[in-house]
Design a protein around this motif. Structure first.
Motif, PDB file in Angstrom:
ATOM      1  N   VAL A 436       0.816  -1.421   0.003  1.00  0.00           N
ATOM      2  CA  VAL A 436       0.083  -0.086   0.080  1.00  0.00           C
ATOM      3  C   VAL A 436       1.056   1.220  -0.024  1.00  0.00           C
ATOM      4  O   VAL A 436       1.895   1.126   0.799  1.00  0.00           O
ATOM      5  N   ARG A 437       0.444   2.232  -0.659  1.00  0.00           N
ATOM      6  CA  ARG A 437       1.436   3.122  -0.846  1.00  0.00           C
ATOM      7  C   ARG A 437       0.838   4.805  -0.940  1.00  0.00           C
ATOM      8  O   ARG A 437      -0.592   4.803  -1.535  1.00  0.00           O
ATOM      9  N   TYR A 438       1.275   5.555  -0.288  1.00  0.00           N
ATOM     10  CA  TYR A 438       0.610   7.122  -0.162  1.00  0.00           C
ATOM     11  C   TYR A 438       2.011   7.694   0.417  1.00  0.00           C
ATOM     12  O   TYR A 438       2.977   7.459   0.924  1.00  0.00           O
ATOM     13  N   ILE A 439       1.472   9.148   0.459  1.00  0.00           N
ATOM     14  CA  ILE A 439       2.585  10.304   1.000  1.00  0.00           C
ATOM     15  C   ILE A 439       1.775  10.645   2.442  1.00  0.00           C
ATOM     16  O   ILE A 439       0.701  11.256   2.265  1.00  0.00           O
ATOM     17  N   ASP A 440       2.269  10.525   3.537  1.00  0.00           N
ATOM     18  CA  ASP A 440       2.011  11.044   4.888  1.00  0.00           C
ATOM     19  C   ASP A 440       1.746  12.515   4.552  1.00  0.00           C
ATOM     20  O   ASP A 440       2.830  13.145   4.386  1.00  0.00           O
ATOM     21  N   LEU A 441       0.561  13.373   5.270  1.00  0.00           N
ATOM     22  CA  LEU A 441       0.611  14.501   5.299  1.00  0.00           C
ATOM     23  C   LEU A 441       0.726  15.143   6.653  1.00  0.00           C
ATOM     24  O   LEU A 441       0.253  16.267   6.794  1.00  0.00           O
ATOM     25  N   HIS A 442       1.098  14.626   7.517  1.00  0.00           N
ATOM     26  CA  HIS A 442       1.598  15.068   8.869  1.00  0.00           C
ATOM     27  C   HIS A 442       0.357  15.136   9.876  1.00  0.00           C
ATOM     28  O   HIS A 442       0.452  14.455  10.796  1.00  0.00           O
ATOM     29  N   VAL A 443      -0.670  15.652   9.234  1.00  0.00           N
ATOM     30  CA  VAL A 443      -1.609  15.766  10.317  1.00  0.00           C
ATOM     31  C   VAL A 443      -2.496  14.538  10.678  1.00  0.00           C
ATOM     32  O   VAL A 443      -2.618  13.613   9.798  1.00  0.00           O
ATOM     33  N   ASP A 444      -2.668  14.012  11.904  1.00  0.00           N
ATOM     34  CA  ASP A 444      -3.474  13.047  12.217  1.00  0.00           C
ATOM     35  C   ASP A 444      -4.548  13.166  13.282  1.00  0.00           C
ATOM     36  O   ASP A 444      -4.607  14.226  13.897  1.00  0.00           O
ATOM     37  N   VAL A 445      -5.623  12.292  13.195  1.00  0.00           N
ATOM     38  CA  VAL A 445      -6.628  12.379  14.092  1.00  0.00           C
ATOM     39  C   VAL A 445      -6.524  11.141  14.928  1.00  0.00           C
ATOM     40  O   VAL A 445      -6.849   9.917  14.405  1.00  0.00           O
ATOM     41  N   LEU A 446      -6.869  11.341  16.196  1.00  0.00           N
ATOM     42  CA  LEU A 446      -6.728  10.171  17.232  1.00  0.00           C
ATOM     43  C   LEU A 446      -7.908  10.206  17.896  1.00  0.00           C
ATOM     44  O   LEU A 446      -8.562  11.123  18.304  1.00  0.00           O
ATOM     45  N   LYS A 447      -8.368   8.837  18.139  1.00  0.00           N
ATOM     46  CA  LYS A 447      -9.735   8.632  19.131  1.00  0.00           C
ATOM     47  C   LYS A 447      -9.386   7.591  20.143  1.00  0.00           C
ATOM     48  O   LYS A 447      -8.930   6.408  19.799  1.00  0.00           O
ATOM     49  N   TYR A 448      -9.493   8.182  21.146  1.00  0.00           N
ATOM     50  CA  TYR A 448      -8.902   7.510  22.635  1.00  0.00           C
ATOM     51  C   TYR A 448     -10.359   6.173  22.891  1.00  0.00           C
ATOM     52  O   TYR A 448     -11.503   6.565  22.702  1.00  0.00           O
ATOM     53  N   PRO A 449     -10.056   5.349  23.739  1.00  0.00           N
ATOM     54  CA  PRO A 449     -11.221   4.479  24.318  1.00  0.00           C
ATOM     55  C   PRO A 449     -12.134   5.121  24.937  1.00  0.00           C
ATOM     56  O   PRO A 449     -13.273   4.514  24.650  1.00  0.00           O
ATOM     57  N   ASP A 450     -12.103   6.337  25.605  1.00  0.00           N
ATOM     58  CA  ASP A 450     -13.172   6.812  26.090  1.00  0.00           C
ATOM     59  C   ASP A 450     -13.904   7.792  25.010  1.00  0.00           C
ATOM     60  O   ASP A 450     -14.874   8.364  25.611  1.00  0.00           O
ATOM     61  N   GLY A 451     -13.497   7.857  23.974  1.00  0.00           N
ATOM     62  CA  GLY A 451     -14.398   8.567  22.758  1.00  0.00           C
ATOM     63  C   GLY A 451     -13.933   9.875  22.593  1.00  0.00           C
ATOM     64  O   GLY A 451     -14.285  10.836  21.684  1.00  0.00           O
ATOM     65  N   THR A 452     -12.867  10.510  23.279  1.00  0.00           N
ATOM     66  CA  THR A 452     -12.085  11.566  23.046  1.00  0.00           C
ATOM     67  C   THR A 452     -11.238  11.639  21.805  1.00  0.00           C
ATOM     68  O   THR A 452     -10.890  10.576  21.302  1.00  0.00           O
ATOM     69  N   VAL A 453     -11.552  12.814  21.108  1.00  0.00           N
ATOM     70  CA  VAL A 453     -10.885  12.901  19.687  1.00  0.00           C
ATOM     71  C   VAL A 453     -10.104  14.277  19.955  1.00  0.00           C
ATOM     72  O   VAL A 453     -10.297  15.177  20.343  1.00  0.00           O
ATOM     73  N   GLU A 454      -8.739  13.873  18.933  1.00  0.00           N
ATOM     74  CA  GLU A 454      -7.711  14.916  18.997  1.00  0.00           C
ATOM     75  C   GLU A 454      -6.996  15.179  17.818  1.00  0.00           C
ATOM     76  O   GLU A 454      -6.893  13.826  17.148  1.00  0.00           O
ATOM     77  N   ARG A 455      -6.776  16.136  17.486  1.00  0.00           N
ATOM     78  CA  ARG A 455      -6.318  16.313  15.886  1.00  0.00           C
ATOM     79  C   ARG A 455      -4.567  16.785  16.343  1.00  0.00           C
ATOM     80  O   ARG A 455      -4.706  17.802  17.155  1.00  0.00           O
ATOM     81  N   VAL A 456      -3.606  16.157  15.889  1.00  0.00           N
ATOM     82  CA  VAL A 456      -2.400  16.547  15.980  1.00  0.00           C
ATOM     83  C   VAL A 456      -1.542  16.791  14.922  1.00  0.00           C
ATOM     84  O   VAL A 456      -1.868  16.522  13.625  1.00  0.00           O
ATOM     85  N   ASP A 457      -0.521  17.518  15.087  1.00  0.00           N
ATOM     86  CA  ASP A 457       0.788  17.697  14.247  1.00  0.00           C
ATOM     87  C   ASP A 457       0.385  18.780  12.976  1.00  0.00           C
ATOM     88  O   ASP A 457       1.099  18.644  12.045  1.00  0.00           O
ATOM     89  N   ASP A 458      -0.665  19.813  13.305  1.00  0.00           N
ATOM     90  CA  ASP A 458      -0.682  20.910  12.181  1.00  0.00           C
ATOM     91  C   ASP A 458       0.398  21.480  11.987  1.00  0.00           C
ATOM     92  O   ASP A 458       0.740  22.079  11.015  1.00  0.00           O
ATOM     93  N   ASP A 459       1.355  21.727  13.296  1.00  0.00           N
ATOM     94  CA  ASP A 459       2.653  22.478  13.139  1.00  0.00           C
ATOM     95  C   ASP A 459       3.364  21.812  12.070  1.00  0.00           C
ATOM     96  O   ASP A 459       4.204  22.517  11.378  1.00  0.00           O
ATOM     97  N   GLU A 460       3.483  20.601  12.145  1.00  0.00           N
ATOM     98  CA  GLU A 460       4.349  19.732  11.375  1.00  0.00           C
ATOM     99  C   GLU A 460       3.808  20.060   9.481  1.00  0.00           C
ATOM    100  O   GLU A 460       4.716  20.194   8.808  1.00  0.00           O
ATOM    101  N   LEU A 461       2.745  20.121   9.462  1.00  0.00           N
ATOM    102  CA  LEU A 461       2.140  20.427   8.027  1.00  0.00           C
ATOM    103  C   LEU A 461       2.620  21.887   7.818  1.00  0.00           C
ATOM    104  O   LEU A 461       3.024  22.304   6.822  1.00  0.00           O
ATOM    105  N   ASP A 462       2.493  22.834   8.751  1.00  0.00           N
ATOM    106  CA  ASP A 462       2.822  24.270   8.513  1.00  0.00           C
ATOM    107  C   ASP A 462       4.385  24.434   8.091  1.00  0.00           C
ATOM    108  O   ASP A 462       4.731  25.075   7.163  1.00  0.00           O
ATOM    109  N   ALA A 463       4.884  23.651   9.003  1.00  0.00           N
ATOM    110  CA  ALA A 463       6.721  23.538   8.478  1.00  0.00           C
ATOM    111  C   ALA A 463       6.773  23.151   7.286  1.00  0.00           C
ATOM    112  O   ALA A 463       7.801  23.451   6.389  1.00  0.00           O
ATOM    113  N   ALA A 464       5.994  22.139   6.730  1.00  0.00           N
ATOM    114  CA  ALA A 464       6.345  21.341   5.422  1.00  0.00           C
ATOM    115  C   ALA A 464       5.977  22.492   4.365  1.00  0.00           C
ATOM    116  O   ALA A 464       6.667  22.409   3.321  1.00  0.00           O
ATOM    117  N   VAL A 465       5.021  23.083   4.470  1.00  0.00           N
ATOM    118  CA  VAL A 465       4.491  24.177   3.520  1.00  0.00           C
ATOM    119  C   VAL A 465       5.752  25.257   3.597  1.00  0.00           C
ATOM    120  O   VAL A 465       6.104  25.529   2.445  1.00  0.00           O
TER     121      VAL A 465
END
Length: 490
Positions: A436-465
């Motif tokens: 399977v192939r793709y290019i990772d775009l840095h930003v990820d979205v996490l969902k924890y067992p308790d249902g909490t959702v968190e978005r991470v690594d926007d700063d890495e995306l900004d740095a890549a731009v």
């Protein structure tokens, strides 16, 4: 480079028909067209010299662009606009570049050489003296490699100077022609004798095969260009010789360092959307089945099958269609893989051009548009983002949907207890037979067992731009996908 403001381009590989059409629409001159291309286009193609070569990479994932600097810039700029998920990188060590490199290690057949911007492989057969680790050696790039490929640039010890039509070697000898056509070689050598250009003393002329179709003016221009380059290179080479440094006697050098660079280069990786965009361009010229370039990029066998299907009919209605919904994912995977039970790799590309394997797993499910891959993990470390320790027997279940801009991985313990879900945002996914192939775009979205959702690594995306690794358009798409995922998972 020719005097024309538009480049003369030579194109080879599985993208040739589409890129030839693109070149013609851009006003470029296509040179040395292959017989199939000459039959496919109702146009006259030029012979002789070219300013830039565009060749499909060995893994069929994109193209390399090499030649005169201005022409490379022109062609690369146009290729990048093919699709949103086309990514590109400058080649830091074009073919012909000379370095004083430092040997970092050796094996039975050659040496690994640190040249500064790249690391190269130098076969022992390519040098006349014995070399050991920490030696400094003067080398020239013979073959460059894409940043995502798992191999090094190929190096040589002889410093030669070359254009698309002629190469000059630092040795005595009569002119030769690199061709299997003896008659054409004799005719070319006869013409070359009439040129009022004398190569530098101590340099032997070797004409390339393309020169057999060149005019007298083109031959003269090529030899004059090569001769001028020899003078420039020779001046650089006399500024100290790496081969003469004696480390055993306490000699030192400033290696690794660049001695001289010849030409320019770039690498373009075509994502799935870009391949479909190339299908659309190709369809203007010839019958093109849905997913033509996507399928051809998968394997040699799949590429041959595409040629067979399209050769059965020139009726676009029979093999045409450019919407994702018409891409025959099930048929392609049934015949070429991956299918249930196959072991495949996750090839995780990075915006800076590097490619990493996230490991391999077994395909446990497959439907008309996706595959599910299960990996058993070993203990040690923690899960990125989730912050949970990784233990032996944990599993990662990942569903890859062809063409989607994201994929979820569900982590569980050996007792099937949910650890969390990690959603990677990436360029549209392609499920090839072995990976399977793709290019990772840095930003990820996490969902924890308790249902909490968190978005991470926007700063890495900004740095890549900011660093120029990702375009503003691709970053905007990434943020839109992340926002939609946050909403749907909450």
């Amino acid at each position: 480079m020719s005097e024309s403001t538009e480049p003369r381009v030579r194109i080879r590989g599985i993208y040739t028909t589409a890129l030839t059409q693109l070149a013609r629409e851009s006003g470029w001159t296509v040179v040395d067209a292959s017989p199939p291309i000459e039959r496919r286009f109702t146009a006259d193609f030029a012979d002789g010299s070219y300013d830039v070569a565009v060749e499909t990479t060995g893994d069929r994932q994109g193209v390399g662009v090499a030649g005169a600097s201005e022409a490379v810039d022109t062609v690369t700029t146009r290729l990048v606009d093919v699709g949103t998920d086309t990514c590109w990188w400058v080649e830091p060590a074009p073919v012909g570049s000379v370095f004083d490199g430092r040997v970092t290690e050796t094996n039975s057949r050659g040496a690994i050489v640190d040249c500064g911007p790249i690391e190269g492989y130098l076969p022992f057969a390519a040098v006349e003296r014995h070399i050991d680790p920490d030696d400094t050696v003067r080398v020239q790039v013979r073959e460059s490699t894409p940043p995502w490929a798992d191999r090094r640039h190929r190096l040589g010890g002889e410093i030669r100077v070359a254009t698309d039509l002629v190469a000059l070697h630092p040795e005595a000898g009569s002119p030769t022609v690199d061709t299997h056509d003896d008659a054409a070689a004799r005719e070319l050598l006869g013409m070359a004798d009439l040129l009022a250009v004398t190569p530098p003393d101590g340099w032997r002329v070797e004409w390339q095969h393309a020169a057999t179709d060149a005019s007298m003016d083109e031959l003269r221009e090529a030899l004059e260009t090569a001769t001028t380059r020899v003078e420039t290179v020779a001046e650089k080479l006399t500024d100290g010789s790496a081969a003469e440094i004696d480390h055993d006697a306490g000699g030192e050098s400033d290696s690794p360092q660049t001695v001289v660079t010849q030409g320019a280069g770039s690498w373009c990786w075509f994502g799935r959307d870009s391949r479909f965009a190339l299908d659309k361009i190709r369809r203007e010229v010839a019958a093109t089945m849905a997913g033509h370039h996507r399928i051809k990029a998968g394997s040699e066998e799949a590429s041959a099958a595409v040629d067979f299907v399209e050769s059965l009919s020139a009726d676009e209605a029979a093999v045409g269609g450019d919407a994702d919904t018409t891409f025959p994912f099930a048929a392609v995977t049934d015949n070429f893989g991956p299918t249930v039970g196959d072991e495949i790799t996750i090839n995780h590309g990075k915006p800076d051009g590097r490619l990493f394997s996230l490991g391999s797993g077994t395909v446990t499910e497959r439907d008309s548009e996706s595959i599910t891959l299960v990996r058993e993990l070993t203990g040690g470390g923690r899960y990125d983002g989730l912050g949970v320790p990784r233990s032996d027997g944990d599993t990662a279940t990942t569903t890859f949907q062809e063409g989607r801009w994201w994929y979820p991985t569900v982590y569980r313990t050996s007792d099937e207890e949910l650890i969390g879900t990690y959603v990677n945002i990436c360029t549209p996914i392609e499920c090839f037979p072995e990976a399977v192939r793709y290019i990772d775009l840095h930003v990820d979205v996490l969902k924890y067992p308790d249902g909490t959702v968190e978005r991470v690594d926007d700063d890495e995306l900004d740095a890549a731009v900011t660093n120029g690794d990702l375009s503003d358009k691709l970053a905007e798409k990434t943020r839109a996908v992340a926002t939609a995922l946050e909403t749907s998972l909450s």
